[in-house]
Design an enzyme around this catalytic site. Structure first.
Site, PDB file in Angstrom:
ATOM      1  N   LYS A  26     -28.332  50.631 -20.976  1.00 29.97           N
ATOM      2  CA  LYS A  26     -28.192  49.310 -20.358  1.00 29.97           C
ATOM      3  C   LYS A  26     -28.802  48.203 -21.230  1.00 29.97           C
ATOM      4  O   LYS A  26     -29.541  48.487 -22.188  1.00 29.97           O
ATOM      5  CB  LYS A  26     -28.838  49.346 -18.971  1.00 29.97           C
ATOM      6  CG  LYS A  26     -28.081  50.223 -17.968  1.00 29.97           C
ATOM      7  CD  LYS A  26     -28.770  50.175 -16.611  1.00 29.97           C
ATOM      8  CE  LYS A  26     -27.975  50.894 -15.544  1.00 29.97           C
ATOM      9  NZ  LYS A  26     -28.647  50.803 -14.218  1.00 29.97           N
ATOM     10  N   TYR A  60     -19.298  48.268 -10.766  1.00 28.85           N
ATOM     11  CA  TYR A  60     -20.248  48.414  -9.666  1.00 28.85           C
ATOM     12  C   TYR A  60     -19.650  48.010  -8.315  1.00 28.85           C
ATOM     13  O   TYR A  60     -20.385  47.671  -7.385  1.00 28.85           O
ATOM     14  CB  TYR A  60     -21.526  47.624  -9.962  1.00 28.85           C
ATOM     15  CG  TYR A  60     -22.465  48.350 -10.909  1.00 28.85           C
ATOM     16  CD1 TYR A  60     -23.049  49.565 -10.549  1.00 28.85           C
ATOM     17  CD2 TYR A  60     -22.778  47.826 -12.156  1.00 28.85           C
ATOM     18  CE1 TYR A  60     -23.902  50.241 -11.403  1.00 28.85           C
ATOM     19  CE2 TYR A  60     -23.642  48.498 -13.025  1.00 28.85           C
ATOM     20  CZ  TYR A  60     -24.198  49.701 -12.633  1.00 28.85           C
ATOM     21  OH  TYR A  60     -25.050  50.370 -13.467  1.00 28.85           O
ATOM     22  N   THR A 110     -33.966  56.276  -9.858  1.00 28.87           N
ATOM     23  CA  THR A 110     -33.528  54.886 -10.040  1.00 28.87           C
ATOM     24  C   THR A 110     -34.711  53.946 -10.230  1.00 28.87           C
ATOM     25  O   THR A 110     -34.714  53.092 -11.116  1.00 28.87           O
ATOM     26  CB  THR A 110     -32.717  54.440  -8.793  1.00 28.87           C
ATOM     27  OG1 THR A 110     -31.709  55.418  -8.528  1.00 28.87           O
ATOM     28  CG2 THR A 110     -32.090  53.074  -8.999  1.00 28.87           C
ATOM     29  N   ARG A 112     -36.315  56.959 -17.609  1.00 29.00           N
ATOM     30  CA  ARG A 112     -36.688  55.786 -16.818  1.00 29.00           C
ATOM     31  C   ARG A 112     -38.205  55.661 -16.683  1.00 29.00           C
ATOM     32  O   ARG A 112     -38.741  54.554 -16.719  1.00 29.00           O
ATOM     33  CB  ARG A 112     -35.983  55.818 -15.460  1.00 29.00           C
ATOM     34  CG  ARG A 112     -34.510  55.403 -15.591  1.00 29.00           C
ATOM     35  CD  ARG A 112     -33.725  55.722 -14.361  1.00 29.00           C
ATOM     36  NE  ARG A 112     -32.439  55.029 -14.317  1.00 29.00           N
ATOM     37  CZ  ARG A 112     -31.498  55.286 -13.418  1.00 29.00           C
ATOM     38  NH1 ARG A 112     -31.703  56.204 -12.492  1.00 29.00           N
ATOM     39  NH2 ARG A 112     -30.357  54.626 -13.439  1.00 29.00           N
ATOM     40  N   ASN A 119     -33.268  49.420 -15.585  1.00 30.61           N
ATOM     41  CA  ASN A 119     -33.797  50.782 -15.637  1.00 30.61           C
ATOM     42  C   ASN A 119     -33.174  51.633 -16.741  1.00 30.61           C
ATOM     43  O   ASN A 119     -33.037  52.833 -16.617  1.00 30.61           O
ATOM     44  CB  ASN A 119     -33.686  51.454 -14.254  1.00 30.61           C
ATOM     45  CG  ASN A 119     -32.272  51.508 -13.751  1.00 30.61           C
ATOM     46  OD1 ASN A 119     -31.350  51.061 -14.435  1.00 30.61           O
ATOM     47  ND2 ASN A 119     -32.080  52.063 -12.567  1.00 30.61           N
ATOM     48  N   HIS A 135     -27.587  54.278 -17.180  1.00 30.05           N
ATOM     49  CA  HIS A 135     -26.716  54.657 -16.054  1.00 30.05           C
ATOM     50  C   HIS A 135     -26.205  56.068 -16.316  1.00 30.05           C
ATOM     51  O   HIS A 135     -25.964  56.430 -17.473  1.00 30.05           O
ATOM     52  CB  HIS A 135     -25.514  53.703 -15.952  1.00 30.05           C
ATOM     53  CG  HIS A 135     -24.446  54.233 -15.044  1.00 30.05           C
ATOM     54  ND1 HIS A 135     -24.493  54.053 -13.678  1.00 30.05           N
ATOM     55  CD2 HIS A 135     -23.342  54.998 -15.295  1.00 30.05           C
ATOM     56  CE1 HIS A 135     -23.449  54.661 -13.133  1.00 30.05           C
ATOM     57  NE2 HIS A 135     -22.738  55.238 -14.095  1.00 30.05           N
ATOM     58  N   GLU A 163     -15.371  57.032 -14.148  1.00 32.69           N
ATOM     59  CA  GLU A 163     -16.182  56.182 -15.036  1.00 32.69           C
ATOM     60  C   GLU A 163     -15.849  56.432 -16.508  1.00 32.69           C
ATOM     61  O   GLU A 163     -15.857  55.497 -17.315  1.00 32.69           O
ATOM     62  CB  GLU A 163     -17.670  56.402 -14.757  1.00 32.69           C
ATOM     63  CG  GLU A 163     -18.083  55.838 -13.398  1.00 32.69           C
ATOM     64  CD  GLU A 163     -19.553  56.032 -13.071  1.00 32.69           C
ATOM     65  OE1 GLU A 163     -19.982  55.510 -12.025  1.00 32.69           O
ATOM     66  OE2 GLU A 163     -20.284  56.696 -13.843  1.00 32.69           O
TER      67      GLU A 163
HETATM   68  P1  GDP Z   1     -28.468  55.026 -10.071  1.00 36.16           P
HETATM   69  O1  GDP Z   1     -27.309  55.935  -9.773  1.00 36.16           O
HETATM   70  O2  GDP Z   1     -29.784  55.773 -10.215  1.00 36.16           O
HETATM   71  O3  GDP Z   1     -28.211  54.112 -11.256  1.00 36.16           O
HETATM   72  O4  GDP Z   1     -28.702  54.080  -8.790  1.00 36.16           O
HETATM   73  P2  GDP Z   1     -27.682  53.341  -7.787  1.00 36.16           P
HETATM   74  O5  GDP Z   1     -26.283  53.819  -7.962  1.00 36.16           O
HETATM   75  O6  GDP Z   1     -28.297  53.399  -6.423  1.00 36.16           O
HETATM   76  O7  GDP Z   1     -27.775  51.800  -8.245  1.00 36.16           O
HETATM   77  C1  GDP Z   1     -27.048  51.327  -9.351  1.00 36.16           C
HETATM   78  C2  GDP Z   1     -27.925  50.387 -10.135  1.00 36.16           C
HETATM   79  O8  GDP Z   1     -28.192  49.226  -9.336  1.00 36.16           O
HETATM   80  C3  GDP Z   1     -29.315  50.914 -10.487  1.00 36.16           C
HETATM   81  O9  GDP Z   1     -29.343  51.758 -11.614  1.00 36.16           O
HETATM   82  C4  GDP Z   1     -30.076  49.634 -10.729  1.00 36.16           C
HETATM   83  O10 GDP Z   1     -29.774  49.064 -12.005  1.00 36.16           O
HETATM   84  C5  GDP Z   1     -29.496  48.736  -9.628  1.00 36.16           C
HETATM   85  N1  GDP Z   1     -30.311  48.798  -8.395  1.00 36.16           N
HETATM   86  C6  GDP Z   1     -30.423  49.832  -7.514  1.00 36.16           C
HETATM   87  N2  GDP Z   1     -31.245  49.538  -6.494  1.00 36.16           N
HETATM   88  C7  GDP Z   1     -31.664  48.262  -6.730  1.00 36.16           C
HETATM   89  C8  GDP Z   1     -32.523  47.359  -6.010  1.00 36.16           C
HETATM   90  O11 GDP Z   1     -33.071  47.691  -4.958  1.00 36.16           O
HETATM   91  N3  GDP Z   1     -32.699  46.118  -6.569  1.00 36.16           N
HETATM   92  C9  GDP Z   1     -32.101  45.725  -7.736  1.00 36.16           C
HETATM   93  N4  GDP Z   1     -32.321  44.495  -8.206  1.00 36.16           N
HETATM   94  N5  GDP Z   1     -31.274  46.545  -8.433  1.00 36.16           N
HETATM   95  C10 GDP Z   1     -31.068  47.791  -7.938  1.00 36.16           C
END
Ligand code: GDP
Length: 141
Positions: free
Chosen positions: A11, A51, A93, A104, A114, A117, A128
Site C-alpha cells: 500500500k 473496495y 488489520t 503489519r 497498514n 492488502h 482481485e
Molecule cells: P483487511 O482484509 O485486513 O485488509 O481488512 P478489511 O477488509 O476489514 O479492511 C480493508 C482495509 O480498510 C484495511 O486494510 C484498512 O486499510 C482499512 N480499514 C479497515 N478498518 C478500518 C477502520 O476502522 N478505519 C479506517 N480508517 N480504515 C480501516
C-alpha cells in the site's frame, strides 16, 4: 494442501517508506512465490471499485483517499495455501492487534495505513487477481 494464488498489494504508506523489498522478503521467507507484479497509481475509480464491498463503511471515503495518495505495488503470490499463508504473514488489520513479527506489526502506521492488502478467500483472490492482471501477465515458475 493446495497450490493457490492470491492478490497482494503493497500500500502507499509502505511504498513511500521504501520498504517494498523488505515486504517481498517476508513473502519469500514463507515460501510464497511472486508470479506477477507491477507498480501502479490507482485512480479514484479503481480504488472505489476495488473496495466496493466497504462502500457503506464510515471509513470508505478516507480509504479511497489513502489508496490513491501514492503508487502501490500489486502482485500475485503463489504457494501452498497462499491465501491463508499470506494473511498470516500480513497480521491483523489493526497493527496494534497484529502478532509480533508480522508485516503489519513491524511496518504498519495505523489501522488504515497498514502496509499491505491480501485477498481473504478463494473467490476474492480470483476476482482481485483479475482486477489487476490478465492471464498472460501471470508467469509459470
Ligand atoms: P483487511 O482484509 O485486513 O485488509 O481488512 P478489511 O477488509 O476489514 O479492511 C480493508 C482495509 O480498510 C484495511 O486494510 C484498512 O486499510 C482499512 N480499514 C479497515 N478498518 C478500518 C477502520 O476502522 N478505519 C479506517 N480508517 N480504515 C480501516
Amino acid at each position: 494442501m493446495t497450490l493457490e494464488r492470491t492478490l497482494s498489494i503493497v500500500k502507499p504508506d509502505a511504498v513511500a517508506k521504501n520498504i517494498i523489498g523488505k515486504i517481498y522478503d517476508r513473502f519469500e521467507s514463507v515460501g510464497l512465490t511472486i508470479v506477477a507484479c507491477r507498480m501502479t497509481q490507482l485512480s479514484r475509480e479503481q480504488a472505489e471499485a476495488f473496495y466496493e464491498v466497504h462502500r457503506q463503511r464510515p471509513f470508505y471515503g478516507e480509504l479511497v483517499e489513502y489508496m490513491t495518495s501514492g503508487p502501490v505495488v500489486v502482485q500475485v503470490l503463489e504457494g501452498e495455501d497462499a491465501i491463508q499463508t499470506n494473511r498470516r504473514v500480513m497480521g491483523a488489520t489493526n497493527p496494534e492487534e497484529a502478532e509480533p513479527g508480522t508485516i503489519r506489526a513491524d511496518f504498519a502506521e495505523s489501522v488504515q495505513a497498514n502496509a499491505v492488502h491480501g485477498s481473504d478467500g478463494p473467490e476474492t483472490a480470483r476476482s482481485e487477481i483479475d482486477f489487476f492482471f490478465d492471464e498472460g501477465d501471470v508467469c509459470q515458475r
